[in-house]
Design a protein around this motif. Structure first.
Motif, short mmCIF file in Angstrom:
data_model
loop_
_atom_site.label_atom_id
_atom_site.label_comp_id
_atom_site.label_asym_id
_atom_site.label_seq_id
_atom_site.Cartn_x
_atom_site.Cartn_y
_atom_site.Cartn_z
N TYR A 119 -4.64 -3.42 16.45
CA TYR A 119 -4.39 -3.10 15.04
C TYR A 119 -5.73 -2.87 14.33
O TYR A 119 -6.81 -3.10 14.89
N SER A 133 2.14 2.98 12.02
CA SER A 133 2.80 2.55 10.79
C SER A 133 2.03 1.39 10.17
O SER A 133 1.14 0.80 10.79
N ILE A 134 2.39 1.07 8.93
CA ILE A 134 1.82 -0.08 8.24
C ILE A 134 2.65 -1.31 8.63
O ILE A 134 3.87 -1.32 8.43
N VAL A 135 1.99 -2.33 9.19
CA VAL A 135 2.72 -3.50 9.70
C VAL A 135 2.61 -4.72 8.78
O VAL A 135 3.43 -5.63 8.88
N LYS A 136 1.62 -4.73 7.89
CA LYS A 136 1.47 -5.89 7.00
C LYS A 136 0.61 -5.53 5.80
O LYS A 136 -0.33 -4.74 5.90
N ILE A 137 0.95 -6.13 4.66
CA ILE A 137 0.13 -6.02 3.45
C ILE A 137 -0.64 -7.32 3.31
O ILE A 137 -0.06 -8.41 3.40
N VAL A 152 -4.29 -3.24 3.85
CA VAL A 152 -3.13 -3.31 4.74
C VAL A 152 -3.59 -3.39 6.19
O VAL A 152 -4.77 -3.14 6.51
N TYR A 153 -2.65 -3.73 7.07
CA TYR A 153 -2.91 -3.72 8.50
C TYR A 153 -2.02 -2.65 9.13
O TYR A 153 -0.83 -2.55 8.80
N GLN A 183 4.68 0.55 1.34
CA GLN A 183 5.23 -0.71 1.80
C GLN A 183 5.20 -0.79 3.33
O GLN A 183 4.93 0.19 4.01
N THR A 184 5.48 -2.00 3.82
CA THR A 184 5.51 -2.22 5.25
C THR A 184 6.57 -1.32 5.90
O THR A 184 7.69 -1.21 5.39
N ASP A 242 0.60 -10.09 1.08
CA ASP A 242 2.02 -10.40 1.28
C ASP A 242 2.89 -9.96 0.11
O ASP A 242 3.92 -10.58 -0.19
#
Length: 353
Positions: A215, A104-108, A121-122, A228-229, A111
């Protein structure tokens, strides 16, 4: 002599008067244009058949519009069909029958709440999971669980999907009411519905820029909707083709409409729907289906008060076209409808004329 001269003047005057009158009649006559052969009267114009011409319907992101196109010289076994954008097909989504999420996407990076094209993204997929620079992943989101509109399972308790992942859609309960997301409240002794899968929506594609431990940093190379996250990742799937050309085939396929893209109970022209037939049933992208009802009538028996249900010939109420397929289901768009389609609507394959 005077009389003769006077007579000559009178004769001359009369001649001049007659000449002037003849000239005025010639110029005063109405103009009649020459007849042009080969031009028909308005009442003699032949109308083209209903299906002739060069107009076809575009369906782009759920909207319809008339658009002139050039005639193409294709074999009679193929028919040019409505154009759907890559975005429209992606957002139409499909039904998954098993869990496919690998991360999944954990961070943009910036922010922000959402990210689109070229955003960084991360993701929670690192080198220990085999991530490499340049790898691509498809971003998607779960929408809701789809249940069979006809079949039920034994017992009164709802049966949930039991898969290995820790996702709410696949078995874990979201609240203390023991109801899954997308599951309606059920009455006591109500038969449990049979789950068919999870409806998902394709949001875009990310490409790994830098794989790290635990990651990776990735870039959004295509976004069909805001990402989105928490949005999920699955192995990359190439975008579906936007030009769908059906092939004439001789096959018999009966099925049902099991869900609409939006949470509603009826659908009309232009709506995205999902059918319970897929590639294992010989369904192909571009196939046409027609929706139909079977009118019935109850007839009472005068002797024993028993009722008999009589059926009438099927009534066709609309036409659909398949835009993408999975193994056990397919996604389609309603091309026309004489009546509203409903969940559980009967459909059958329609051969190209």
């Amino acid at each position: 002599m005077k009389h003769r001269r006077l007579f000559k003047h009178i004769h001359l005057l009369i001649s001049v008067l007659f000449f002037c009158l003849s000239v005025s009649f010639v110029f005063a006559a109405p103009y009649a244009p020459p007849k042009q052969p080969g031009i028909k009267k308005l009442t003699d114009i032949e109308l083209l058949p209903k299906n002739s011409g060069t107009i076809h319907i575009d369906i782009i992101d759920g909207h319809t519009s008339d658009k002139p196109t050039a005639q193409d010289n294709k074999p009679k076994t193929e028919v040019t069909t409505p154009y759907l954008s890559e975005k429209a097909i992606a957002l139409a989504g499909f039904i998954l029958t098993k869990e496919v999420a690998v991360g999944s996407i954990v961070k943009i990076l910036d922010d922000t709440i959402t990210v689109s094209d070229n955003g960084v993204v991360y993701i929670d997929i690192g080198v220990e999971k085999g991530a490499k620079k340049g790898d691509r992943l498809t971003v998607f989101s779960n929408q809701r669980i789809v249940y069979d509109p006809v079949q039920t399972v034994e017992g009164n308790a709802r049966q949930s999907f039991q898969y290995s992942g820790n996702f709410d859609y696949w078995g874990n309960k979201r609240n203390n009411e023991s109801r899954e997301l997308g599951e309606s409240r059920h009455l006591l002794n109500e038969p449990a519905k049979k789950g068919l899968g999870v409806l998902i929506q394709i949001l875009g594609t990310v490409e790994i820029l830098e794989p790290l431990n635990g990651y990776s940093r990735a870039r959004v190379i295509r976004a069909h909707n805001d990402i989105q996250t928490g949005d999920l990742l699955m192995p990359y799937e190439a975008p579906a083709t936007t030009r769908i050309v059906p092939v004439k085939a001789d096959k018999k396929i009966e099925g049902r409409l099991i869900a609409f893209k939006e949470e509603r109970i009826t659908g009309i022209m232009g709506d995205i729907v999902y059918l319970d037939r897929g590639t294992r049933d010989n369904v192909q992208t571009g196939d046409f289906f027609e929706a139909y009802n079977i009118p019935t009538m109850k007839v009472s028996n005068a002797y024993d008060d028993a009722e008999e249900v009589r059926s009438f010939p099927p009534q066709v109420i609309g036409k659909l076209q398949v835009i993408s397929t999975r193994k056990s289901n397919s996604t389609a768009v309603i091309l026309n409808s004489q009546k509203d389609f409903t969940i559980g609507q009967r459909v059958r394959y329609k051969t190209i004329d």
